[in-house]
Motif scaffolding. Structure first.
Motif, PDB file in Angstrom:
ATOM      1  N   THR A 141      41.481  44.163  32.943  1.00 50.53           N
ATOM      2  CA  THR A 141      42.192  43.044  34.174  1.00 50.53           C
ATOM      3  C   THR A 141      42.333  42.041  35.054  1.00 50.53           C
ATOM      4  O   THR A 141      40.966  42.265  34.794  1.00 50.53           O
ATOM      5  N   GLY A 142      43.567  41.452  35.013  1.00 49.61           N
ATOM      6  CA  GLY A 142      42.628  40.477  36.390  1.00 49.61           C
ATOM      7  C   GLY A 142      43.745  39.351  37.272  1.00 49.61           C
ATOM      8  O   GLY A 142      44.772  39.817  36.645  1.00 49.61           O
ATOM      9  N   LEU A 143      43.880  38.424  37.637  1.00 49.85           N
ATOM     10  CA  LEU A 143      44.601  37.356  37.626  1.00 49.85           C
ATOM     11  C   LEU A 143      44.306  36.504  36.955  1.00 49.85           C
ATOM     12  O   LEU A 143      43.768  35.929  36.296  1.00 49.85           O
ATOM     13  N   VAL A 144      45.575  35.520  37.164  1.00 51.07           N
ATOM     14  CA  VAL A 144      46.163  34.879  36.363  1.00 51.07           C
ATOM     15  C   VAL A 144      46.720  33.634  36.568  1.00 51.07           C
ATOM     16  O   VAL A 144      47.339  33.746  37.457  1.00 51.07           O
ATOM     17  N   LEU A 145      45.887  32.605  36.423  1.00 52.81           N
ATOM     18  CA  LEU A 145      46.479  31.467  37.432  1.00 52.81           C
ATOM     19  C   LEU A 145      46.891  30.385  36.771  1.00 52.81           C
ATOM     20  O   LEU A 145      46.590  29.999  35.401  1.00 52.81           O
ATOM     21  N   ARG A 146      48.313  29.326  37.297  1.00 51.76           N
ATOM     22  CA  ARG A 146      48.585  28.818  35.037  1.00 51.76           C
ATOM     23  C   ARG A 146      48.903  27.462  36.143  1.00 51.76           C
ATOM     24  O   ARG A 146      49.254  27.029  37.188  1.00 51.76           O
TER      25      ARG A 146
END
Length: 165
Positions: free
Chosen positions: A156-161
């Motif tokens: 799981t985690g954060l997605v930074l675009r």
């Protein structure tokens, strides 16, 4: 065979070819849990492939992916009884001293990973990867008598675009 835990992290880069299809590169590593005293093991994965973003449902973005590449497993066992006196350690270069009382082992192989996940899109630049479940298969030889050829990876985690979304 026995189950082996592996705690770590990874970074993924995605380049969208279309709104649904993307090229993906994934690099990660973890510390393999070992019950053996004075032993440490690590795994590194480097994979690339294709991701298919399935139709979005409101802010929910499911995806499937197939990645291929390689992996490296390494281990080091320390033998405290073989450690020389401090005077000997001080008189030798560090790389010579270390191998007097340790044994290292490593293996590299091809790897393939298949799976998918679900992201919750918060903004055009930020998403929460709610779950990512992948089956990893490697063609590695056993490391210290342990078989690490198959693994279920859950994350799981954060997605930074970055760039244009």
């Amino acid at each position: 065979g026995p189950s082996h835990g592996c705690h770590g992290g990874d970074a993924t880069a995605e380049y969208r070819l279309t709104s649904r299809v993307a090229l993906v590169a994934d690099v990660g590593g973890c510390k393999l849990l070992s019950s053996e005293p004075n032993n440490t093991r690590d795994a590194t994965f480097y994979l690339a492939g294709t991701r298919v973003n399935l139709p979005r449902f409101h802010r929910w973005q499911p995806y499937l992916q197939v990645l291929a590449g390689g992996n490296k497993l390494s281990s080091e066992t320390e033998y405290p009884a073989a450690k020389p006196p401090q005077a000997v350690i001080d008189s030798l270069p560090p790389y010579d001293t270390h191998r007097l009382y340790t044994n290292t082992n490593q293996t590299n192989s091809w790897a393939m990973q298949v799976g998918g996940g679900m992201e919750y899109v918060m903004t055009s630049a930020l998403s929460l990867k709610v779950v990512d479940v992948e089956q990893l298969h490697t063609w590695t030889r056993p490391l210290d008598g342990q078989d690490y050829r198959n693994a279920l990876r859950v994350g799981t985690g954060l997605v930074l675009r970055f760039g244009t979304w």
